[in-house]
Write an enzyme that holds these catalytic residues in place. Structure first.
Site, PDB file in Angstrom:
ATOM      1  N   THR A 111       0.840  -1.196   0.000  1.00 11.79           N
ATOM      2  CA  THR A 111       0.000   0.000   0.000  1.00 11.79           C
ATOM      3  C   THR A 111       0.875   1.246   0.000  1.00 11.79           C
ATOM      4  O   THR A 111       1.859   1.312   0.726  1.00 11.79           O
ATOM      5  CB  THR A 111      -0.888  -0.008   1.271  1.00 11.79           C
ATOM      6  N   VAL A 129     -12.999  -4.249   2.873  1.00 12.67           N
ATOM      7  CA  VAL A 129     -12.297  -2.965   2.884  1.00 12.67           C
ATOM      8  C   VAL A 129     -11.348  -2.960   4.079  1.00 12.67           C
ATOM      9  O   VAL A 129     -11.736  -3.355   5.186  1.00 12.67           O
ATOM     10  CB  VAL A 129     -13.300  -1.792   2.997  1.00 12.67           C
ATOM     11  N   GLY A 135       0.007  -2.680   6.098  1.00 12.91           N
ATOM     12  CA  GLY A 135      -0.043  -3.950   6.815  1.00 12.91           C
ATOM     13  C   GLY A 135      -1.466  -4.450   6.944  1.00 12.91           C
ATOM     14  O   GLY A 135      -2.330  -4.100   6.144  1.00 12.91           O
ATOM     15  N   HIS A 136      -1.685  -5.249   7.965  1.00 13.65           N
ATOM     16  CA  HIS A 136      -2.951  -5.958   8.125  1.00 13.65           C
ATOM     17  C   HIS A 136      -4.072  -4.986   8.523  1.00 13.65           C
ATOM     18  O   HIS A 136      -4.200  -4.598   9.680  1.00 13.65           O
ATOM     19  CB  HIS A 136      -2.782  -7.031   9.198  1.00 13.65           C
TER      20      HIS A 136
HETATM   21  N1  ASP Z   1      -3.368  -2.085   4.671  1.00 13.54           N
HETATM   22  C1  ASP Z   1      -3.803  -2.715   3.452  1.00 13.54           C
HETATM   23  C2  ASP Z   1      -5.119  -3.398   3.665  1.00 13.54           C
HETATM   24  O1  ASP Z   1      -5.325  -4.023   4.686  1.00 13.54           O
HETATM   25  C3  ASP Z   1      -2.824  -3.714   2.938  1.00 13.54           C
HETATM   26  C4  ASP Z   1      -1.441  -3.173   2.686  1.00 13.54           C
HETATM   27  O2  ASP Z   1      -0.876  -2.479   3.494  1.00 13.54           O
HETATM   28  O3  ASP Z   1      -0.911  -3.477   1.619  1.00 13.54           O
HETATM   29  O4  ASP Z   1      -5.945  -3.340   2.784  1.00 13.54           O
END
Ligand code: ASP
Length: 291
Positions: free
Chosen positions: A147, A176, A199-200
């Site tokens: 991201t 989402v 992240g997650h």
């Molecule tokens: N934070 C993003 C999500 O959970 C994933 C990422 O950081 O690539 O959609």
């Protein structure tokens, strides 16, 4: 100055810096950086060419926030690669903060945003490879996320931030994450600083991650100490909830009004890029856990 998540951040910073170095506004600069990533078909984590959901549909999420607590968000957006610019349009051209799905697409079309098939041959091939096992593993680890979050500070001392993503690869249709949620994936306080997360997403939403970082800066912490404190608090939540968090990753980057930057992650592997008058560097982010 501008800072961006991940190694790719060197490239988004270059685009943003072109505007900032000429006296441009932080908001324009971070948006230009985000859009560069979104329109790059080889970036599989945002915009055109982003990994699709498990049904093979690319859905994008983005948020934007400026120094004056103005914000715009879009989620579950299809066909429109410039999700961050659409979030800005929600902020500037509607009385609302968040548009989702078909409504976001309808607004994009009304505003003259270009639509296209976001699934590229390579993101389609990756999806078809995933279909061979169809193992639903909604986790985020070192390999599967990128991201783009950018926070900029312009010559007039104005902060702005953006966060844009195609979300978790092969997610449930309609899922989402944190990236389009102000407070979770992004938060800017024009009198303190700004932070963005990667992240997650579920865990970042659960713990209101980016707001947590900015709140720590408001309480006097440096950006580095604020990011570290947020990750430590989130880790304590994990432990208290007694859940198995597998190899999940969470990382934050932050900047304050003095131009100090910082970043911290749950695990190794996260990086961020900083660009100023005298710096153009990629920084390996320290982490709480060894691996
Ligand atoms: N934070 C993003 C999500 O959970 C994933 C990422 O950081 O690539 O959609």
């Amino acid at each position: 100055m501008v800072l961006s998540t991940w190694d790719y951040g060197l490239r988004t910073n270059e685009v943003a810096w072109r505007l900032l170095s000429q006296g441009g506004a932080a908001l324009d600069a971070v948006l230009a950086g985000a859009e560069f990533a979104e329109m790059d078909p080889d970036n599989a984590y945002v915009g055109l060419g982003g990994f699709p959901d498990r049904d093979g549909i690319v859905t994008l999420d983005a948020s934007v926030m400026d120094h004056g607590y103005n914000m715009g968000m879009v989620a579950g957006l299809e066909q429109v690669p410039r999700a961050a610019a659409l979030a800005r349009a929600v902020m500037e051209r509607t009385p609302h903060t968040l548009l989702v799905g078909d409504g976001a697409l309808q607004f994009a079309q009304e505003q003259g945003f270009e639509t296209m098939n976001l699934l590229t041959p390579s993101s389609e091939a990756a999806w078809k490879r995933w279909l061979e096992t169809s193992r639903y593993q909604p986790g985020v680890n070192v390999e599967n996320h990128d991201t783009m979050g950018l926070v900029g500070l312009d010559a007039q001392g104005r902060l702005a931030g953006v966060c844009t993503t195609s979300g978790m690869a092969f997610k449930m249709h309609g899922r989402v994450g944190d990236s389009p949620i102000i407070g979770a994936g992004l938060y800017v306080d024009g009198s303190v600083g700004g932070a963005t997360a990667t992240g997650h997403g579920e865990e970042v939403i659960r713990t209101v991650g980016s707001f947590r970082v900015v709140a720590a800066m408001t309480a006097g912490k440096s950006p580095q100490a604020a990011c570290k404190q947020a990750v430590e608090e989130i880790h304590r939540f994990f432990v208290r909830r007694g859940v198995d968090w597998g190899d999940t990753q969470i990382g934050f980057i932050a900047v304050n009004l003095h131009g100090e930057t910082g970043a911290y992650a749950l695990r190794p592997g996260f990086s961020y890029a900083v660009r100023t008058q005298d710096r153009d560097e990629l920084i390996r982010v320290p982490s709480l856990l060894e691996a």
